[in-house]
Design a protein around this motif. Structure first.
Motif, short mmCIF file in Angstrom:
data_model
loop_
_atom_site.label_atom_id
_atom_site.label_comp_id
_atom_site.label_asym_id
_atom_site.label_seq_id
_atom_site.Cartn_x
_atom_site.Cartn_y
_atom_site.Cartn_z
N THR A 168 1.25 -1.17 0.16
CA THR A 168 -0.02 -0.05 -0.12
C THR A 168 1.14 1.51 -0.04
O THR A 168 1.51 1.78 0.69
CB THR A 168 -0.62 -0.55 1.15
N TYR B 258 0.54 5.63 -0.23
CA TYR B 258 -0.11 6.76 -0.10
C TYR B 258 0.30 8.33 -0.82
O TYR B 258 1.88 8.42 -1.30
CB TYR B 258 0.01 6.67 1.54
N ILE C 52 -4.64 13.16 4.16
CA ILE C 52 -4.25 12.04 2.73
C ILE C 52 -5.33 12.29 1.37
O ILE C 52 -6.01 13.78 1.54
CB ILE C 52 -5.57 11.21 3.32
N SER D 289 -4.06 7.01 -1.63
CA SER D 289 -4.35 5.65 -0.89
C SER D 289 -3.75 4.57 -2.75
O SER D 289 -5.30 4.59 -2.79
CB SER D 289 -4.21 4.85 0.00
N ILE E 35 -7.48 2.80 -3.61
CA ILE E 35 -8.41 2.61 -2.60
C ILE E 35 -8.56 3.85 -1.80
O ILE E 35 -10.23 4.16 -1.19
CB ILE E 35 -8.29 1.24 -1.82
N ILE E 36 -8.20 5.24 -1.78
CA ILE E 36 -9.12 6.41 -1.51
C ILE E 36 -8.27 7.36 -2.38
O ILE E 36 -7.61 7.80 -3.18
CB ILE E 36 -8.07 6.56 0.05
N THR F 101 -2.88 -2.02 5.62
CA THR F 101 -3.85 -1.36 5.96
C THR F 101 -3.98 -1.44 7.18
O THR F 101 -3.95 -2.30 7.86
CB THR F 101 -5.06 -0.99 4.80
N GLY F 102 -4.99 0.24 7.87
CA GLY F 102 -5.42 -0.79 9.56
C GLY F 102 -4.55 -0.23 10.98
O GLY F 102 -3.71 1.09 10.33
N GLY F 103 -3.51 -0.92 11.15
CA GLY F 103 -2.65 -0.51 12.10
C GLY F 103 -1.23 -0.29 11.59
O GLY F 103 -0.07 -0.57 12.03
N GLY F 104 -0.79 -0.83 10.48
CA GLY F 104 0.00 -0.74 9.80
C GLY F 104 1.17 0.28 9.74
O GLY F 104 0.35 1.61 9.54
N THR F 105 1.93 0.29 9.92
CA THR F 105 2.88 1.83 10.17
C THR F 105 2.88 2.21 9.37
O THR F 105 3.27 1.03 7.49
CB THR F 105 4.67 1.09 10.54
N GLN F 106 3.22 3.35 8.60
CA GLN F 106 3.09 3.82 6.74
C GLN F 106 4.10 4.66 7.43
O GLN F 106 4.86 5.83 8.48
CB GLN F 106 2.52 5.29 6.90
N TYR F 107 5.53 4.53 6.79
CA TYR F 107 7.26 5.16 6.18
C TYR F 107 6.76 6.06 4.91
O TYR F 107 6.25 5.47 4.07
CB TYR F 107 7.62 3.96 5.95
N PHE F 108 7.56 6.88 5.84
CA PHE F 108 7.05 8.41 4.62
C PHE F 108 8.78 9.35 4.06
O PHE F 108 9.59 8.01 4.27
CB PHE F 108 6.83 9.40 6.04
N TYR G 193 -6.40 2.49 15.95
CA TYR G 193 -5.25 2.72 15.91
C TYR G 193 -4.68 3.56 16.39
O TYR G 193 -4.91 5.44 15.09
CB TYR G 193 -4.40 1.74 14.32
N PHE H 155 -1.09 6.69 16.41
CA PHE H 155 0.08 6.62 15.95
C PHE H 155 0.81 8.09 16.54
O PHE H 155 0.03 9.32 16.87
CB PHE H 155 0.12 6.64 14.87
N TYR I 68 3.73 10.66 15.15
CA TYR I 68 5.23 10.66 14.32
C TYR I 68 5.91 12.27 14.81
O TYR I 68 5.46 13.33 15.30
CB TYR I 68 4.28 11.15 13.41
N LYS J 278 3.46 3.24 18.12
CA LYS J 278 1.85 3.58 17.76
C LYS J 278 1.05 2.56 18.40
O LYS J 278 1.76 1.49 19.57
CB LYS J 278 1.72 2.79 16.55
N THR K 205 -1.87 -0.09 18.52
CA THR K 205 -2.98 -1.18 17.87
C THR K 205 -3.53 -1.66 18.82
O THR K 205 -5.31 -1.84 18.49
CB THR K 205 -2.33 -2.42 16.98
N ASP L 152 -8.05 3.18 11.42
CA ASP L 152 -9.22 2.32 11.33
C ASP L 152 -8.65 1.76 10.88
O ASP L 152 -8.21 1.17 9.76
CB ASP L 152 -10.30 2.31 12.14
N ASP L 153 -9.88 -0.19 10.74
CA ASP L 153 -9.80 -1.41 9.84
C ASP L 153 -10.85 -0.34 8.49
O ASP L 153 -11.27 -1.24 7.60
CB ASP L 153 -9.87 -2.38 10.17
N GLY M 298 -6.76 2.66 6.16
CA GLY M 298 -5.67 3.03 6.49
C GLY M 298 -5.22 4.34 6.14
O GLY M 298 -3.90 4.21 6.93
#
Lengths: 113, 114
Positions: free
Chosen positions: A31, A33, A45, A48, A55-56, A97-104, B32, B34, B36, B49, B51, B95-96, B100
């Motif tokens: 994913t 963004y 945002i 995505s 999706i977004i 998606t959801g709780g996954g860490t986003q790396y910028f 969720y 976070f 940063y 974070k 979760t 959230d889910d 994301g």
């Protein structure tokens, strides 16, 4: 080895021009963004993609068109640039998606004159 | 709809003092959360974070945050500030259900005085 990279880092252009920003991630994430940070540092945002599928799409003007040729790349093309488009644009990626860490990425600073 | 409110756009502390950055969120489903950090002219780096599971979350650089569902809060703390902590800090929620996307607070600029 940079995880999320963006080119160019700085972009200065005239109103009405068309420009593109490129983003690549080497993390193997599914994913990606695009976020916009305005002059007050507020982050929002824009788009995505998950596995090359949109999706977004957050009510962004249709002058902005993202393109994902493969899941490691997400490019942003902007037509007919306006003064209000001046901002910092950040690309990010996450495994899920959801709780996954986003790396910028480091950001692309766009200035429209 | 989700939202995040960070109390205080600017916080100033002395080196060695406690750092407390406040974040309250609104979410209709389990969130969720976070934190940063953004150093000048750089991208965002994840501090920590939440979760699921333990509500006290430890992150990098000595920071931690506690998820308090009853207070809808996720405040960030560090016992002793260092000059290198000076930066912009963003709280975010996802959230889910929404693909994301991160919903960010307005940010808090932390200054550290010698």
């Amino acid at each position: 080895d940079t995880a999320v990279s963006q080119t160019p880092k700085y972009l200065v252009t005239q109103m009405g021009n068309d420009k593109s920003i490129k983003c690549e991630q080497n993390l193997g994430h599914d994913t990606m963004y695009w976020y916009k940070q305005d002059s007050k540092k507020f982050l929002k945002i824009m788009f995505s993609y998950n596995n090359k599928e949109l999706i977004i799409n957050e009510t962004v003007p249709n002058r902005f068109s993202p393109k994902s040729p493969d899941k490691a790349h997400l490019n942003l093309h902007i037509n007919s640039l306006e003064l209000g488009d001046s901002a910092v644009y950040f690309c990010a990626s996450s495994q899920n998606t959801g709780g996954g860490t986003q790396y910028f990425g480091p950001g692309t600073r766009l200035l429209v004159l | 709809a989700q939202s995040v409110t960070q109390l205080g756009s600017h916080v100033s502390v002395s080196e060695g003092a406690l750092v407390l950055l406040r974040c309250n969120y609104s979410s209709s489903v389990p969130p969720y959360l976070f934190w940063y950090v953004q150093y000048p002219n750089q991208g965002l780096q994840l501090l920590l974070k939440y979760t699921t599971g333990a509500t006290l979350v430890k992150g990098i650089n000595g920071f931690e945050a506690e998820f308090k569902k009853s207070e809808t809060s996720f405040h960030l703390t560090k016992p002793s500030a260092h000059m290198s902590d000076a930066a912009e800090y963003f709280c975010a929620v996802s959230d889910d259900l929404r693909g994301g996307k991160l919903i960010f607070g307005q940010g808090t600029e932390l200054s550290v005085k010698p």
